[in-house]
Design a protein around this motif. Structure first.
Motif, PDB file in Angstrom:
ATOM      1  N   UNK A 187       0.824  -1.213   0.000  1.00 57.26           N
ATOM      2  CA  UNK A 187       0.000   0.000   0.000  1.00 57.26           C
ATOM      3  C   UNK A 187       0.854   1.258   0.000  1.00 57.26           C
ATOM      4  N   UNK A 188       0.284   2.390  -0.422  1.00 56.08           N
ATOM      5  CA  UNK A 188       1.008   3.666  -0.350  1.00 56.08           C
ATOM      6  C   UNK A 188       1.429   3.954   1.084  1.00 56.08           C
ATOM      7  N   UNK A 189       2.592   4.554   1.234  1.00 56.84           N
ATOM      8  CA  UNK A 189       3.141   4.800   2.560  1.00 56.84           C
ATOM      9  C   UNK A 189       2.359   5.890   3.291  1.00 56.84           C
ATOM     10  N   UNK A 190       1.894   5.587   4.498  1.00 56.87           N
ATOM     11  CA  UNK A 190       1.190   6.547   5.356  1.00 56.87           C
ATOM     12  C   UNK A 190       0.037   7.217   4.605  1.00 56.87           C
ATOM     13  N   UNK A 191      -0.831   6.417   4.039  1.00 55.43           N
ATOM     14  CA  UNK A 191      -1.978   6.942   3.299  1.00 55.43           C
ATOM     15  C   UNK A 191      -3.221   6.863   4.173  1.00 55.43           C
ATOM     16  N   UNK A 192      -3.926   7.978   4.251  1.00 52.28           N
ATOM     17  CA  UNK A 192      -5.088   8.048   5.130  1.00 52.28           C
ATOM     18  C   UNK A 192      -6.182   7.067   4.726  1.00 52.28           C
ATOM     19  N   UNK A 193      -6.228   6.693   3.447  1.00 50.84           N
ATOM     20  CA  UNK A 193      -7.267   5.799   2.940  1.00 50.84           C
ATOM     21  C   UNK A 193      -6.754   4.367   2.754  1.00 50.84           C
ATOM     22  N   UNK A 194      -5.758   3.977   3.527  1.00 49.28           N
ATOM     23  CA  UNK A 194      -5.168   2.654   3.325  1.00 49.28           C
ATOM     24  C   UNK A 194      -6.177   1.521   3.489  1.00 49.28           C
ATOM     25  N   UNK A 195      -7.104   1.667   4.421  1.00 50.63           N
ATOM     26  CA  UNK A 195      -8.101   0.608   4.608  1.00 50.63           C
ATOM     27  C   UNK A 195      -8.994   0.465   3.381  1.00 50.63           C
ATOM     28  N   UNK A 196      -9.436   1.586   2.824  1.00 54.21           N
ATOM     29  CA  UNK A 196     -10.283   1.541   1.627  1.00 54.21           C
ATOM     30  C   UNK A 196      -9.520   0.982   0.434  1.00 54.21           C
TER      31      UNK A 196
ATOM     32  N   UNK B 187      -1.032   5.269  14.252  1.00 56.95           N
ATOM     33  CA  UNK B 187      -2.230   5.062  13.433  1.00 56.95           C
ATOM     34  C   UNK B 187      -1.968   4.370  12.105  1.00 56.95           C
ATOM     35  N   UNK B 188      -0.827   4.656  11.468  1.00 57.34           N
ATOM     36  CA  UNK B 188      -0.568   4.014  10.174  1.00 57.34           C
ATOM     37  C   UNK B 188      -0.290   2.524  10.351  1.00 57.34           C
ATOM     38  N   UNK B 189       0.208   2.114  11.502  1.00 54.33           N
ATOM     39  CA  UNK B 189       0.354   0.685  11.787  1.00 54.33           C
ATOM     40  C   UNK B 189      -1.017   0.051  11.996  1.00 54.33           C
ATOM     41  N   UNK B 190      -1.849   0.738  12.770  1.00 61.38           N
ATOM     42  CA  UNK B 190      -3.158   0.182  13.091  1.00 61.38           C
ATOM     43  C   UNK B 190      -4.020   0.012  11.835  1.00 61.38           C
TER      44      UNK B 190
END
Length: 232
Positions: free
Chosen positions: A15-24, A55-58
């Motif tokens: 996934x993109x690094x530290x992306x706010x929409x990583x879950x989506x 948060x980015x780990x979670x």
């Protein structure tokens, strides 16, 4: 991303690094993989993804949960921080004799060579013996920035001192570099976590996948310095 999935049988999702929409993003990639369906889905997560203070780990932990309940044969890779993250610091050590870091000089950190992670990915992808497995991937060494600076100095053959960057100055520089608010705040939380607890893992699994001991940080530095000399 539908076009990217045409004609493929295996997925390695980074996934993109530290992306706010990583879950989506993860949900979308999994949906497309299940629709095909692909033969093997490998998710590039992170070491200790369940830490709420980062948060980015979670977010990666939540994507892992999606992987668990999918209908796909999967493998989850959990690497620690990369040695390659310190290439800019090595360049500054070479040119200025300083190694700047945004956490204390005695912070305990594990680092792994990205090329070793790539070799492990090659060993895993498409192999049924790795289905439904989760692998912590660590280099096995535990470093402090102080020891990193000393080792850089030995390899570069010049004095190198570690410098703790002021967090406010770091934030201003990050803003100027184009880093968005979520990335800045997330990294600052990660620095806080590192400062208090450190971050490292065990190399047993990575060594098994590679068939040899993971690369050491000193070996990495020697390779980088040789490449720099050859390029010059």
């Amino acid at each position: 991303m539908e076009a990217a999935f045409e004609g493929i049988s295996h997925v390695y999702h980074i996934p993109p690094n530290m992306h706010e929409e990583e879950e989506a993003i993860g949900e979308n990639v999994l949906r497309l993989a299940e629709e095909r369906p692909v033969e093997h889905f490998v998710y590039h997560s992170v070491l200790h993804p369940y830490v709420r203070a980062m948060p980015h780990h979670l977010k990666k932990a939540r994507v892992e949960e999606m992987v668990f309940i999918s209908d796909l044969p999967f493998t989850i890779m959990q690497p620690e921080a990369y040695m390659q993250n310190y290439i800019p610091g090595l360049a500054q050590a070479r040119s200025e004799g300083i190694f700047p870091v945004p956490y204390p000089a005695d912070t305990l950190l594990g680092i792994v060579d990205l090329e070793d992670i790539a070799r492990a990915a090659t060993a895993v992808l498409g192999r049924p013996e790795h289905y439904q497995a989760t692998y912590e991937l660590a280099g096995g060494e535990c470093w402090t920035p102080q020891r990193m600076a000393e080792t850089m100095g030995e390899v570069l053959k010049r004095p190198v001192r570690v410098v703790e960057i002021d967090r406010s100055a770091w934030a201003r520089q990050a803003l100027q570099s184009g880093m968005n608010r979520y990335q800045r705040e997330t990294l600052q939380l990660m620095f806080d976590y590192y400062s208090q607890y450190g971050f490292w893992g065990n190399s047993t699994v990575l060594g098994h996948l590679l068939g040899h001991t993971p690369k050491t940080f000193r070996e990495f530095l020697v390779e980088q310095e040789r490449s720099s000399t050859d390029a010059g």
